[in-house]
Design a protein around this motif. Structure first.
Motif, PDB file in Angstrom:
ATOM      1  N   TYR A  42       0.832  -1.196   0.000  1.00 54.55           N
ATOM      2  CA  TYR A  42       0.000   0.000   0.000  1.00 54.55           C
ATOM      3  C   TYR A  42       0.866   1.245   0.000  1.00 54.55           C
ATOM      4  CZ  TYR A  42      -3.448  -3.448   0.947  1.00 54.55           C
ATOM      5  OH  TYR A  42      -4.234  -4.556   0.821  1.00 54.55           O
ATOM      6  N   PHE A  43       0.649   2.082  -1.013  1.00 56.06           N
ATOM      7  CA  PHE A  43       1.387   3.325  -1.190  1.00 56.06           C
ATOM      8  C   PHE A  43       0.406   4.481  -0.965  1.00 56.06           C
ATOM      9  CE2 PHE A  43       3.415   0.091  -3.740  1.00 56.06           C
ATOM     10  CZ  PHE A  43       4.775   0.361  -3.681  1.00 56.06           C
ATOM     11  N   ALA A 102       6.762  -6.316 -13.568  1.00 52.23           N
ATOM     12  CA  ALA A 102       5.723  -6.127 -14.579  1.00 52.23           C
ATOM     13  C   ALA A 102       4.468  -6.938 -14.281  1.00 52.23           C
ATOM     14  CB  ALA A 102       6.257  -6.489 -15.958  1.00 52.23           C
ATOM     15  N   TYR A 103       4.585  -8.001 -13.516  1.00 52.26           N
ATOM     16  CA  TYR A 103       3.428  -8.837 -13.217  1.00 52.26           C
ATOM     17  C   TYR A 103       2.576  -8.260 -12.088  1.00 52.26           C
ATOM     18  CZ  TYR A 103       6.277 -10.513  -9.298  1.00 52.26           C
ATOM     19  OH  TYR A 103       7.041 -10.577  -8.168  1.00 52.26           O
ATOM     20  N   ALA A 104       3.014  -7.172 -11.463  1.00 55.39           N
ATOM     21  CA  ALA A 104       2.239  -6.549 -10.386  1.00 55.39           C
ATOM     22  C   ALA A 104       0.925  -6.012 -10.924  1.00 55.39           C
ATOM     23  CB  ALA A 104       3.035  -5.417  -9.738  1.00 55.39           C
ATOM     24  N   LYS A 105      -0.129  -6.201 -10.152  1.00 57.30           N
ATOM     25  CA  LYS A 105      -1.420  -5.599 -10.458  1.00 57.30           C
ATOM     26  C   LYS A 105      -1.502  -4.294  -9.685  1.00 57.30           C
ATOM     27  CE  LYS A 105      -5.030  -8.298 -10.560  1.00 57.30           C
ATOM     28  NZ  LYS A 105      -6.041  -9.343 -10.270  1.00 57.30           N
ATOM     29  N   HIS A 106      -2.060  -3.254 -10.318  1.00 51.71           N
ATOM     30  CA  HIS A 106      -2.136  -1.929  -9.704  1.00 51.71           C
ATOM     31  C   HIS A 106      -3.577  -1.462  -9.566  1.00 51.71           C
ATOM     32  CE1 HIS A 106       2.163  -0.675 -10.008  1.00 51.71           C
ATOM     33  NE2 HIS A 106       2.164  -1.629 -10.925  1.00 51.71           N
ATOM     34  N   ILE A 107      -3.894  -0.972  -8.373  1.00 46.40           N
ATOM     35  CA  ILE A 107      -5.143  -0.258  -8.149  1.00 46.40           C
ATOM     36  C   ILE A 107      -4.732   1.178  -7.870  1.00 46.40           C
ATOM     37  CG2 ILE A 107      -7.180  -0.010  -6.699  1.00 46.40           C
ATOM     38  CD1 ILE A 107      -6.964  -3.060  -6.176  1.00 46.40           C
ATOM     39  N   LEU A 108      -5.177   2.077  -8.733  1.00 46.53           N
ATOM     40  CA  LEU A 108      -4.753   3.468  -8.693  1.00 46.53           C
ATOM     41  C   LEU A 108      -5.912   4.352  -8.244  1.00 46.53           C
ATOM     42  CD1 LEU A 108      -3.130   3.378 -12.255  1.00 46.53           C
ATOM     43  CD2 LEU A 108      -1.899   3.141 -10.077  1.00 46.53           C
ATOM     44  N   TYR A 109      -5.901   4.744  -6.978  1.00 47.35           N
ATOM     45  CA  TYR A 109      -6.911   5.664  -6.473  1.00 47.35           C
ATOM     46  C   TYR A 109      -6.412   7.089  -6.692  1.00 47.35           C
ATOM     47  CZ  TYR A 109      -8.881   1.578  -4.038  1.00 47.35           C
ATOM     48  OH  TYR A 109      -9.417   0.354  -3.736  1.00 47.35           O
ATOM     49  N   ALA A 154       4.278   3.805  -6.762  1.00 43.09           N
ATOM     50  CA  ALA A 154       4.050   2.388  -7.068  1.00 43.09           C
ATOM     51  C   ALA A 154       4.456   2.071  -8.505  1.00 43.09           C
ATOM     52  CB  ALA A 154       2.584   2.034  -6.835  1.00 43.09           C
ATOM     53  N   ALA A 155       4.086   2.947  -9.438  1.00 44.76           N
ATOM     54  CA  ALA A 155       4.441   2.729 -10.847  1.00 44.76           C
ATOM     55  C   ALA A 155       5.951   2.797 -11.055  1.00 44.76           C
ATOM     56  CB  ALA A 155       3.733   3.759 -11.727  1.00 44.76           C
ATOM     57  N   LEU A 156       6.583   3.776 -10.438  1.00 44.70           N
ATOM     58  CA  LEU A 156       8.039   3.921 -10.541  1.00 44.70           C
ATOM     59  C   LEU A 156       8.749   2.713  -9.937  1.00 44.70           C
ATOM     60  CD1 LEU A 156      10.669   5.463 -11.095  1.00 44.70           C
ATOM     61  CD2 LEU A 156      10.229   6.814  -9.035  1.00 44.70           C
ATOM     62  N   TYR A 157       8.269   2.260  -8.779  1.00 43.81           N
ATOM     63  CA  TYR A 157       8.893   1.111  -8.119  1.00 43.81           C
ATOM     64  C   TYR A 157       8.769  -0.144  -8.987  1.00 43.81           C
ATOM     65  CZ  TYR A 157      10.582  -1.873  -4.412  1.00 43.81           C
ATOM     66  OH  TYR A 157      11.337  -2.766  -3.682  1.00 43.81           O
ATOM     67  N   ALA A 158       7.571  -0.382  -9.509  1.00 43.82           N
ATOM     68  CA  ALA A 158       7.362  -1.566 -10.358  1.00 43.82           C
ATOM     69  C   ALA A 158       8.245  -1.518 -11.592  1.00 43.82           C
ATOM     70  CB  ALA A 158       5.892  -1.669 -10.752  1.00 43.82           C
ATOM     71  N   ASP A 182       2.001 -13.557  -6.847  1.00 44.47           N
ATOM     72  CA  ASP A 182       0.871 -12.640  -6.957  1.00 44.47           C
ATOM     73  C   ASP A 182       1.213 -11.372  -6.177  1.00 44.47           C
ATOM     74  OD1 ASP A 182      -1.592 -11.362  -7.058  1.00 44.47           O
ATOM     75  OD2 ASP A 182      -2.730 -13.187  -6.694  1.00 44.47           O
ATOM     76  N   LEU A 183       1.359 -10.285  -6.898  1.00 46.26           N
ATOM     77  CA  LEU A 183       1.789  -9.021  -6.315  1.00 46.26           C
ATOM     78  C   LEU A 183       0.745  -7.954  -6.628  1.00 46.26           C
ATOM     79  CD1 LEU A 183       3.895  -7.165  -5.016  1.00 46.26           C
ATOM     80  CD2 LEU A 183       5.092  -7.124  -7.206  1.00 46.26           C
ATOM     81  N   LEU A 184       0.246  -7.312  -5.574  1.00 41.67           N
ATOM     82  CA  LEU A 184      -0.786  -6.288  -5.717  1.00 41.67           C
ATOM     83  C   LEU A 184      -0.281  -4.984  -5.112  1.00 41.67           C
ATOM     84  CD1 LEU A 184      -3.773  -5.572  -6.380  1.00 41.67           C
ATOM     85  CD2 LEU A 184      -4.361  -6.410  -4.088  1.00 41.67           C
ATOM     86  N   PHE A 185      -0.255  -3.936  -5.923  1.00 46.23           N
ATOM     87  CA  PHE A 185       0.113  -2.594  -5.468  1.00 46.23           C
ATOM     88  C   PHE A 185      -1.163  -1.753  -5.436  1.00 46.23           C
ATOM     89  CE2 PHE A 185       4.844  -2.303  -6.977  1.00 46.23           C
ATOM     90  CZ  PHE A 185       5.207  -3.237  -6.020  1.00 46.23           C
ATOM     91  N   ILE A 186      -1.511  -1.262  -4.260  1.00 48.23           N
ATOM     92  CA  ILE A 186      -2.673  -0.395  -4.097  1.00 48.23           C
ATOM     93  C   ILE A 186      -2.148   0.970  -3.679  1.00 48.23           C
ATOM     94  CG2 ILE A 186      -4.839  -0.017  -2.868  1.00 48.23           C
ATOM     95  CD1 ILE A 186      -5.087  -3.051  -2.573  1.00 48.23           C
TER      96      ILE A 186
END
Length: 189
Positions: free
Chosen positions: A7-8, A102-109, A92-96, A79-83
């Motif tokens: 969580y970021f 690249a396999y990380a899933k992102h939820i961008l609030y 989160a995008a920069l870190y990934a 399974d990697l989830l970045f919220i």
């Protein structure tokens, strides 16, 4: 399958505020028992709309994140989830991108324009949420960028940077809708 959620938060939107709190509960219910709430500190003033100050801020915060996540062995997780929220979406995008996750899933609030500097996200691995009354984001620009990078963007009319408006009951309905879409996205393979 080993799972982890990271969580970021935003600078003023910590992990115990509704979007991140409830999304963390959802992720835990879906088996993301390993999770990390990233924290960072930075004294900011008047950064809204100032590209140079925003860049200075996220570069400074990124160094803190690298130190905080240094102990995670990413290869242990399939399974990697970045919220993320606000400036956290950039981080989160920069870190990934930097760590080739690249396999990380992102939820961008409430992503900021700079989030897309570190795109592309893996196909079908990101979803975003934005309000039309968000003073931190140019909604039309965010929508155009999300189309360019094939990121579904959920838009909430009259909502601010916290995805809220001046009607408490409507806010609860909006939060429920956001969490349902978050749950559906997390369930996708």
């Amino acid at each position: 399958m080993a799972k982890i959620a990271v969580y970021f938060p935003g600078i003023g939107y910590h992990c115990d505020k509704p979007l991140l709190y409830y999304s963390r509960n959802i992720a835990c219910e879906l088996g993301y028992k390993n999770y990390r709430n990233v924290s960072y500190t930075y004294k900011t003033e008047n950064i809204r709309g100032n590209e140079e100050k925003i860049k200075e801020t996220y570069e400074t915060l990124f160094l803190q994140i690298e130190a905080e996540l240094a102990d995670i062995v990413w290869s242990e997780y399939e399974d990697l989830l970045f919220i993320s929220k606000s400036i956290g979406t950039i981080l989160a995008a920069l870190y990934a991108k930097k760590y080739k996750l690249a396999y990380a899933k992102h939820i961008l609030y409430t992503p900021l324009t700079q989030t897309f500097l570190f795109a592309p996200f893996a196909p079908n691995h990101a979803i975003g949420f934005i309000g039309t009354a968000d003073p931190w984001s140019d909604t039309e620009q965010i929508l155009q960028l999300s189309k360019t990078y094939h990121i579904p963007m959920m838009v909430y009319d009259g909502c601010n940077h916290s995805l809220e408006c001046n009607d408490t009951l409507r806010n609860l309905e909006i939060l429920k809708d956001i969490m349902q879409k978050t749950l559906d996205f997390c369930k996708e393979k």
